[in-house]
Design an enzyme around this catalytic site. Structure first.
Site, mmCIF file in Angstrom:
data_model
loop_
_atom_site.group_PDB
_atom_site.id
_atom_site.type_symbol
_atom_site.label_atom_id
_atom_site.label_comp_id
_atom_site.label_asym_id
_atom_site.label_seq_id
_atom_site.Cartn_x
_atom_site.Cartn_y
_atom_site.Cartn_z
ATOM 1 N N LYS A 100 -0.901 26.778 95.888
ATOM 2 C CA LYS A 100 -1.349 26.005 94.723
ATOM 3 C C LYS A 100 -2.047 26.904 93.713
ATOM 4 O O LYS A 100 -2.811 27.777 94.115
ATOM 5 C CB LYS A 100 -2.299 24.892 95.176
ATOM 6 C CG LYS A 100 -1.655 23.799 96.011
ATOM 7 C CD LYS A 100 -0.717 22.929 95.190
ATOM 8 C CE LYS A 100 -0.158 21.774 96.017
ATOM 9 N NZ LYS A 100 0.663 20.851 95.227
ATOM 10 N N LYS A 105 1.186 24.625 92.117
ATOM 11 C CA LYS A 105 2.521 24.522 92.694
ATOM 12 C C LYS A 105 3.543 25.442 92.043
ATOM 13 O O LYS A 105 4.589 25.722 92.629
ATOM 14 C CB LYS A 105 3.016 23.080 92.608
ATOM 15 C CG LYS A 105 3.201 22.548 91.197
ATOM 16 C CD LYS A 105 3.826 21.156 91.174
ATOM 17 C CE LYS A 105 2.898 20.114 91.756
ATOM 18 N NZ LYS A 105 3.475 18.738 91.620
ATOM 19 N N LYS A 137 5.492 26.080 101.964
ATOM 20 C CA LYS A 137 6.430 25.187 101.281
ATOM 21 C C LYS A 137 6.463 25.446 99.775
ATOM 22 O O LYS A 137 5.426 25.559 99.138
ATOM 23 C CB LYS A 137 6.040 23.720 101.534
ATOM 24 C CG LYS A 137 6.918 22.705 100.829
ATOM 25 C CD LYS A 137 6.365 21.298 101.013
ATOM 26 C CE LYS A 137 7.100 20.301 100.152
ATOM 27 N NZ LYS A 137 6.903 20.553 98.699
ATOM 28 N N ASP A 163 7.079 23.834 96.115
ATOM 29 C CA ASP A 163 6.939 22.473 95.626
ATOM 30 C C ASP A 163 8.163 22.102 94.795
ATOM 31 O O ASP A 163 9.053 22.917 94.557
ATOM 32 C CB ASP A 163 5.642 22.275 94.854
ATOM 33 C CG ASP A 163 4.932 20.990 95.287
ATOM 34 O OD1 ASP A 163 5.592 20.100 95.859
ATOM 35 O OD2 ASP A 163 3.712 20.876 95.068
ATOM 36 N N GLU A 164 8.187 20.839 94.330
ATOM 37 C CA GLU A 164 9.423 20.259 93.818
ATOM 38 C C GLU A 164 9.969 20.955 92.569
ATOM 39 O O GLU A 164 11.187 20.986 92.358
ATOM 40 C CB GLU A 164 9.230 18.761 93.541
ATOM 41 C CG GLU A 164 8.391 18.400 92.320
ATOM 42 C CD GLU A 164 6.893 18.473 92.533
ATOM 43 O OE1 GLU A 164 6.162 18.166 91.587
ATOM 44 O OE2 GLU A 164 6.453 18.847 93.651
ATOM 45 N N HIS A 166 12.213 16.626 99.759
ATOM 46 C CA HIS A 166 11.147 16.234 98.851
ATOM 47 C C HIS A 166 11.631 15.034 98.053
ATOM 48 O O HIS A 166 12.788 14.974 97.648
ATOM 49 C CB HIS A 166 10.776 17.389 97.917
ATOM 50 C CG HIS A 166 9.466 17.194 97.219
ATOM 51 N ND1 HIS A 166 9.278 16.227 96.244
ATOM 52 C CD2 HIS A 166 8.271 17.825 97.352
ATOM 53 C CE1 HIS A 166 8.034 16.276 95.814
ATOM 54 N NE2 HIS A 166 7.390 17.233 96.471
ATOM 55 N N LYS A 180 -3.876 11.348 97.301
ATOM 56 C CA LYS A 180 -3.854 11.084 95.861
ATOM 57 C C LYS A 180 -2.689 10.211 95.415
ATOM 58 O O LYS A 180 -2.635 9.801 94.254
ATOM 59 C CB LYS A 180 -3.800 12.411 95.097
ATOM 60 C CG LYS A 180 -2.480 13.174 95.256
ATOM 61 C CD LYS A 180 -2.485 14.476 94.474
ATOM 62 C CE LYS A 180 -1.155 15.205 94.615
ATOM 63 N NZ LYS A 180 -1.141 16.488 93.882
ATOM 64 N N SER A 196 1.732 14.061 102.802
ATOM 65 C CA SER A 196 1.255 15.081 101.865
ATOM 66 C C SER A 196 0.703 14.414 100.614
ATOM 67 O O SER A 196 1.035 13.271 100.306
ATOM 68 C CB SER A 196 2.404 16.019 101.463
ATOM 69 O OG SER A 196 3.369 15.323 100.697
ATOM 70 N N GLY A 197 -0.126 15.155 99.894
ATOM 71 C CA GLY A 197 -0.640 14.675 98.621
ATOM 72 C C GLY A 197 -2.136 14.443 98.629
ATOM 73 O O GLY A 197 -2.604 13.377 99.008
ATOM 74 N N GLY A 198 -2.914 15.441 98.233
ATOM 75 C CA GLY A 198 -4.354 15.277 98.100
ATOM 76 C C GLY A 198 -5.123 15.276 99.407
ATOM 77 O O GLY A 198 -6.186 14.660 99.502
ATOM 78 N N GLY A 224 -3.761 21.977 98.546
ATOM 79 C CA GLY A 224 -5.003 22.235 97.824
ATOM 80 C C GLY A 224 -6.199 22.217 98.752
ATOM 81 O O GLY A 224 -7.183 22.940 98.537
#
Length: 430
Positions: free
Chosen positions: A152, A154, A178, A180-181, A270, A310, A353-355, A378
């Protein structure tokens, strides 16, 4: 003479055959349209109907028309004969049950919630190449979640910078690094450079730790480019490819499933862009149906949210998604999902995943259990002592959950976790 014939597609006394595809929708009819009329229009438009009565029809048409057979408030169920569907063509299925119907004037809002896929339809699909057990065998990991992290921010790192962060991630105890998108092959971080740089750091981390390490490298592009990128992954010793499955499209994923399978690559899916059609609770397609389609066409894992991070999504939704991906048989949850027997189709991992950060790990594991891929990005790179300490803190949080102790109790003998809790505690980002 009658103009339309939508009522012929509604029979509330109808009992579906065992080989029919059953779809659950929610529907808000337009002004002046009854729920029964709307149901008939949806069933008609998604099967053998049209807007007006016709001069003549072959007798077999009756055996192919869909039937709206249950209406319960805003919810309706439609049965689709197996003969409507081309064998093994998930794209054509979507063109029917998730096609023109969303644009009809007769409905203000329409949402495809779920579909029961019978054995007669499933038999033409291969599903995931590995299944969860195969992935665990491939990685040599049992008794805990698989773990990974995105460098991060990303996007923005060079290939060398990306790989160095990857090394620190692996050295902290994580299994995967990984992409990211939106990181594919940019001027500042070409795919080929990243693959090679990460492979060198992977070998270094494996030598130092004695553990298997891997990565989800994003091959998303046109299908021919994705094939070339998959070849490059194998040439550099990788066992995974990542695809942005929604933006790439169902047909591309079906093609790459077989191509990657032949190469021995698992597919990390993803779900970028999913919320464009699944976030509105009144209209579009649900994430649970998307997850079902992705298991059907053969990804090894797909993002399913956290409920505590998040991104939107409740704990119940996360559990339903996890069951759809992991279980051989699932029982429907009213207004959320339908029964499904997966037969020969192997399982796929949900990805949370996510926050996330170490302080939220027990909450995620309370929802999912151990059978998941846990991505904390993060929440490791923002650790006061750096990425390696952040990954170690996350592994310590996993251990605490297994040991049945609080994070605070675990932190007493785990300095990395202690520092993480001092920064984040149980904070839930928005």
């Amino acid at each position: 003479m009658a103009i339309d014939w939508y009522d012929e597609f509604v029979d509330l006394n109808y009992t579906p055959d065992s080989d029919e595809i059953i779809c659950l929708f929610s529907c808000e009819p337009a002004s002046g349209i009854s729920m029964k009329e709307a149901a008939g229009r949806v069933a008609s438009e998604s099967s053998t109907g049209t807007w007006t009565t016709l001069f003549s029809l072959p007798p077999r048409m009756r055996a192919l028309q869909a039937t709206a057979f249950e209406i319960d408030g805003p919810y309706l169920k439609i049965a689709y004969p197996i003969g409507l569907w081309e064998e093994g063509n998930a794209v054509q299925l979507l063109s029917g049950i998730a096609g023109n119907i969303f644009g009809m004037k007769a409905v203000n809002h329409l949402r495809l919630i779920d579909a029961t896929l019978p054995e007669a339809y499933l038999r033409h699909y291969k599903g995931p190449h590995f299944g969860m057990d195969g992935i665990r065998d491939m990685m040599g990991i049992n008794g805990r979640p698989l773990t990974g992290a995105v460098p991060k921010p990303k996007i923005g790192f060079s290939a060398a910078e990306h790989a160095e962060i990857g090394f620190e991630t692996w050295m902290g105890g994580f299994d995967f690094v990984k992409d990211d998108e939106n990181l594919t092959s940019t001027a500042f971080n070409r795919f080929e450079d990243r693959v090679i740089a990460l492979a060198k750091q992977r070998d270094r981390a494996e030598s130092l730790t004695g553990e298997k390490k891997s990565a989800f490298l994003n091959i998303t592009a046109d299908t021919e480019t994705m094939k070339k990128r998959a070849d490059l992954l194998v040439a550099n010793g990788w066992n995974y490819a990542m695809i942005d499955v929604v933006v790439a499209g169902t047909a591309a994923v079906m093609t790459l499933r077989d191509y990657c399978s032949d190469l021995g690559l698992a597919i990390h899916a993803h779900r970028a862009m999913h919320a464009a059609f699944d976030r509105d609770p009144r209209h579009g397609i649900t994430m649970q149906f998307l997850a079902k389609m992705m298991r059907l066409i053969g990804v090894s894992q797909i993002h399913t949210g956290t409920a505590v991070g998040k991104l939107v999504g409740t704990a119940q939704e996360a559990r339903v998604l996890a069951d759809i991906l992991r279980e051989k048989k699932t029982m429907g949850v009213p207004q959320m999902s339908l029964d499904q027997d997966w037969g020969h189709i192997r399982s796929a991992f949900p990805v949370s995943s996510g926050g996330l950060h170490p302080g939220l790990v027990p909450d995620v594991l309370d929802i999912y259990g151990d059978e998941l891929v846990l991505l904390v990005s993060g929440g490791i790179h923002g650790h006061p002592d750096g990425t390696r300490a952040g990954a170690a803190a996350t592994m310590q949080a996993i251990d605490a959950w297994h040991e049945g102790v609080t994070l605070e109790e675990k932190a007493a003998g785990s300095p990395e976790l202690k520092r993480a809790l001092e920064k984040w505690g149980s904070y839930q980002p928005k």
